[in-house]
Enzyme design. Structure first.
Site, PDB file in Angstrom:
ATOM      1  N   CYS A   1       0.835  -1.205   0.000  1.00  0.00           N
ATOM      2  CA  CYS A   1       0.000   0.000   0.000  1.00  0.00           C
ATOM      3  C   CYS A   1       0.869   1.254   0.000  1.00  0.00           C
ATOM      4  CB  CYS A   1      -0.975  -0.009   1.179  1.00  0.00           C
ATOM      5  SG  CYS A   1      -2.341   1.154   0.963  1.00  0.00           S
TER       6      CYS A   1
ATOM      7  N   ASP B   1      -3.281   1.030  10.245  1.00  0.00           N
ATOM      8  CA  ASP B   1      -4.461   1.879  10.442  1.00  0.00           C
ATOM      9  C   ASP B   1      -4.891   1.838  11.902  1.00  0.00           C
ATOM     10  OD1 ASP B   1      -4.503   0.963   7.461  1.00  0.00           O
ATOM     11  OD2 ASP B   1      -5.716   2.789   7.565  1.00  0.00           O
TER      12      ASP B   1
END
Ligand code: RI2
Length: 313
Positions: free
Chosen positions: A125, A194
């Protein structure tokens, strides 16, 4: 931008990245505070609360959003009049933004010490915290080779290639499914987060857990780069992290599959602590099993990133 616009941009992924959605949300609340006209303190509080709820509802998984937004409200219950509350909100938002940027720099320095000259690094990512480590190692003169996964469906891997390219770091792109095949050539996996849970599990972009599993199998260390405001107080009280599922159109274009075909699009997954070697935070490099201590120390009452409602909703 006010809370409504920022929440819309976050939902559409125009603003993305766990830290960035938190910073932009803090900035939005500051903007709301600056724009409020009136002398009624309770009305001002309701107005700010509405902004907070709008922002918190934009994406469910990254706890950074919650911690960033809540830190803007730190000590605000003590404010006695509108101007005092406004000053507090502005100061809290500015403090959060500044400290969150400093945290990335510190993580870069700490993490770079774990990278050796000649390492081949795999990242997944587009994590600014993970990239800070890679970029710092490069700046220190270490010759590193980076591989970036495509990161379907949003293909944030292309952003990673651009970010590293600007720093003069040539990066090789692979499709997500090539990660295990490549692993025997990799020396370290460096990813972001996250949400870090109190038991040390890390919630990050979908596919992270498969990569960590392959790394574990190949005895390649997995380094997670996470500012302390990505640790979740709420998981300490038993709350589970909601994994966001997004529209099927992000995976297949209309007409590509027969009508009625079900498409699942979960965008995050949880990597258990046994597949993680270290979490690099601005408060230090820790074992995932020390996540609980970070939550208590860094997010407790009175700390900068901690909120007055630390126990969650
Ligand atoms: P930084 C991203 O989420 C990725 O999962 C990335 O690993 C994480 O946020 C952390 O990013 P998305 O917004 O805060 O792309 O380190 O869904 O930049």
């Amino acid at each position: 931008m006010g809370a409504e616009d920022v929440a819309t941009a976050i939902r559409r992924m125009e603003i993305r990245g766990a830290a960035e959605i938190a910073r932009k949300s803090a900035e939005a609340l500051k903007q709301e505070a600056l724009e409020f006209h009136g002398n009624d303190l309770n009305e001002f509080r309701r107005y700010l609360d509405a902004g907070r709820e709008t922002l918190l509802s934009s994406r469910p998984t990254a706890v950074s959003l919650w911690n960033g937004v809540q830190s803007v409200f730190k000590n605000t219950s003590e404010a006695k009049e509108v101007e005092e509350l406004r000053r507090l909100v502005i100061k809290n938002a500015d403090d959060f933004i500044l400290r969150s940027k400093e945290a990335v720099e510190i993580i870069g320095r700490f993490g770079a010490r774990r990278i050796r000259d000649g390492d081949k690094i795999l990242t997944h990512c587009n994590s600014k915290a993970a990239l800070a480590v890679i970029i710092q190692a490069h700046k220190e003169g270490k010759h590193i080779e980076v591989f970036a996964t495509e990161s379907r469906p949003w293909r944030q891997g292309l952003l990673t290639i651009k970010d590293l390219g600007k720093e003069g770091i040539g990066t090789t792109l692979i499709v997500d499914s090539a990660a295990r095949w490549l692993m025997k050539r990799i020396d370290a996996v460096v990813v972001g987060a996250d949400t870090v849970c109190s038991n040390g599990a890390v919630v990050n972009k979908i596919g992270t857990s498969q990569i960590a599993l392959s790394a574990h199998e190949a005895r390649v260390p997995v380094m997670v780069c996470a500012e302390t405001f990505k640790f979740s107080t709420r998981t300490m009280y038993g709350e589970l992290v909601e994994i966001e599922e997004r529209e099927s159109e992000e995976v297949v274009r209309p007409g590509e599959v027969p009508p009625g075909t079900k498409v699942l699009n979960p965008v995050f997954d949880a990597t258990p602590p046994e597949y993680i070697d270290a979490i690099i935070t601005e408060a230090g490099v820790i074992s995932p099993y020390a996540a609980y201590e970070i939550i208590v120390k860094e997010l407790g009452q009175g700390s900068l990133f901690g909120s007055q409602e630390g126990k969650g909703r």
